[in-house]
Design an enzyme around this catalytic site. Sequence first.
Site, mmCIF file in Angstrom:
data_model
loop_
_atom_site.group_PDB
_atom_site.id
_atom_site.type_symbol
_atom_site.label_atom_id
_atom_site.label_comp_id
_atom_site.label_asym_id
_atom_site.label_seq_id
_atom_site.Cartn_x
_atom_site.Cartn_y
_atom_site.Cartn_z
ATOM 1 N NE ARG A 110 -3.908 0.460 1.831
ATOM 2 C CZ ARG A 110 -5.162 0.515 2.284
ATOM 3 N NH1 ARG A 110 -5.447 1.256 3.337
ATOM 4 N NH2 ARG A 110 -6.123 -0.177 1.702
ATOM 5 C CG HIS A 137 -8.309 0.130 -3.150
ATOM 6 N ND1 HIS A 137 -7.531 -0.963 -2.811
ATOM 7 C CD2 HIS A 137 -9.012 0.443 -2.031
ATOM 8 C CE1 HIS A 137 -7.762 -1.267 -1.543
ATOM 9 N NE2 HIS A 137 -8.651 -0.441 -1.048
ATOM 10 C CD GLN A 140 -13.111 -1.684 -1.511
ATOM 11 O OE1 GLN A 140 -12.372 -1.668 -0.543
ATOM 12 N NE2 GLN A 140 -14.353 -2.126 -1.451
ATOM 13 C CG ASP A 232 -13.402 6.543 -1.421
ATOM 14 O OD1 ASP A 232 -13.425 6.421 -0.174
ATOM 15 O OD2 ASP A 232 -12.347 6.443 -2.091
ATOM 16 C CB CYS A 272 -14.095 1.394 -0.567
ATOM 17 S SG CYS A 272 -13.673 3.141 -0.388
ATOM 18 N NE ARG A 300 -10.598 -5.311 -0.179
ATOM 19 C CZ ARG A 300 -9.886 -4.285 0.287
ATOM 20 N NH1 ARG A 300 -10.482 -3.254 0.827
ATOM 21 N NH2 ARG A 300 -8.566 -4.272 0.161
HETATM 22 N N1 CP Z 1 -11.462 -0.232 1.898
HETATM 23 C C1 CP Z 1 -10.207 -0.334 2.362
HETATM 24 O O1 CP Z 1 -9.259 -0.593 1.623
HETATM 25 O O2 CP Z 1 -10.077 -0.172 3.704
HETATM 26 P P1 CP Z 1 -8.701 -0.003 4.509
HETATM 27 O O3 CP Z 1 -8.109 1.298 4.083
HETATM 28 O O4 CP Z 1 -9.101 -0.033 5.955
HETATM 29 O O5 CP Z 1 -7.803 -1.155 4.152
HETATM 30 N N1 NVA Z 2 -9.775 6.719 -1.689
HETATM 31 C C1 NVA Z 2 -9.490 6.254 -0.350
HETATM 32 C C2 NVA Z 2 -9.763 4.789 -0.223
HETATM 33 C C3 NVA Z 2 -9.538 4.196 1.134
HETATM 34 C C4 NVA Z 2 -9.787 2.734 1.178
HETATM 35 C C5 NVA Z 2 -8.054 6.569 -0.013
HETATM 36 O O1 NVA Z 2 -7.179 6.407 -0.887
HETATM 37 O O2 NVA Z 2 -7.775 6.989 1.105
#
Ligand code: CP
Ligand code: NVA
Length: 314
Positions: A110, A137, A140, A232, A272, A300
């Site tokens: 990440r 993502h 997701q 989101d 999400c 997930r």
């Molecule tokens: N939706 C999602 O990816 O959640 P987290 O940021 O908690 O992993």
């Molecule tokens: N768009 C959000 C998604 C979190 C799961 C972010 O990148 O923070």
Amino acid sequence: MTIKHFLSAADLTRAETEALLDRARALKAEWRGAGHQPDARGALPLQGKTLALVFEKPSLRTRVAFEAGMTQLGGHGSYLSANDIDMGGRESVPDVARNLSRWVQAIAARVFRHATVETLARYATVPVINALSDQEHPCQALADMLTLREQFGRLQGLRLAYVGDGNNVAHSLMLMGATLGVNISIGCPPDYRPDPEVLVRAERLAAESDAVISVTSSPVEAVGDADAIYTDVWASMGQEHEAARRRPVFQPYQINAALMDHARPGALFMHCLPVHRGEEVTADIIEGPRSVVFEQAENRLHVQKALILSLLGL
Ligand code: CP
Ligand code: NVA
């Protein structure tokens, strides 16, 4: 599966994505039933295998779904926060990739910059999974497509409206939806449209799957006739300092009862998570009977298990 890494929702063909969703469905049924059973030698499929979780940003769902998924399949997840390894600071990204490849069987990363997962993939000799970048993502999107398929019994021809920031989550939904024949309409402020390159790519994929991808600045137009409405947060991780500036721009894009009324009767609500109740969605909608946000979260687990098994050729 022919791919080595999973960095983008567009990395998988339609057949590969559908096979992955089928596998996730089977794993879900197994897990909710008798659990995963050891083979004749008494081993679970990921016994002795480790997934490194290299996370530059916080996470609940992605991290726990990967860690629990590894445990449930007999393997192990090793979580490495920015404080632990300081990728690009204490150690270069190529060196992190080459070290981890000597110990673990896969890497989930990440990252702030999408280029970081690409560099990890270039130097790693084990599969690299994008666990969220500024661009995409894809894990997701897999869970979201599984959720939609469970709810409607099909994907082809569904209408999914995404209202809000044209961000990483929107990009992966556009690409995977277009691959699978899901019509996607994006409703976003003019200055927060999806990346034009992603849009072109999604349109090309949609032409092959008979789907339509559209972008409008009108939230009402975006949700018209939608089977499901997705949103989101207005400021993603790393953009917190922009939150105050973004709030008035995004306010007209809030998902509330009035906007839901423009969708099909009974249209689902998707997110999400994590959510900012009262900002991108009102509490009555996310807590209401049409909300499937926790099914998305559960899924997930199942899609990420399917993904790891498939990337490892198991
Ligand atoms: N939706 C999602 O990816 O959640 P987290 O940021 O908690 O992993
Ligand atoms: N768009 C959000 C998604 C979190 C799961 C972010 O990148 O923070």
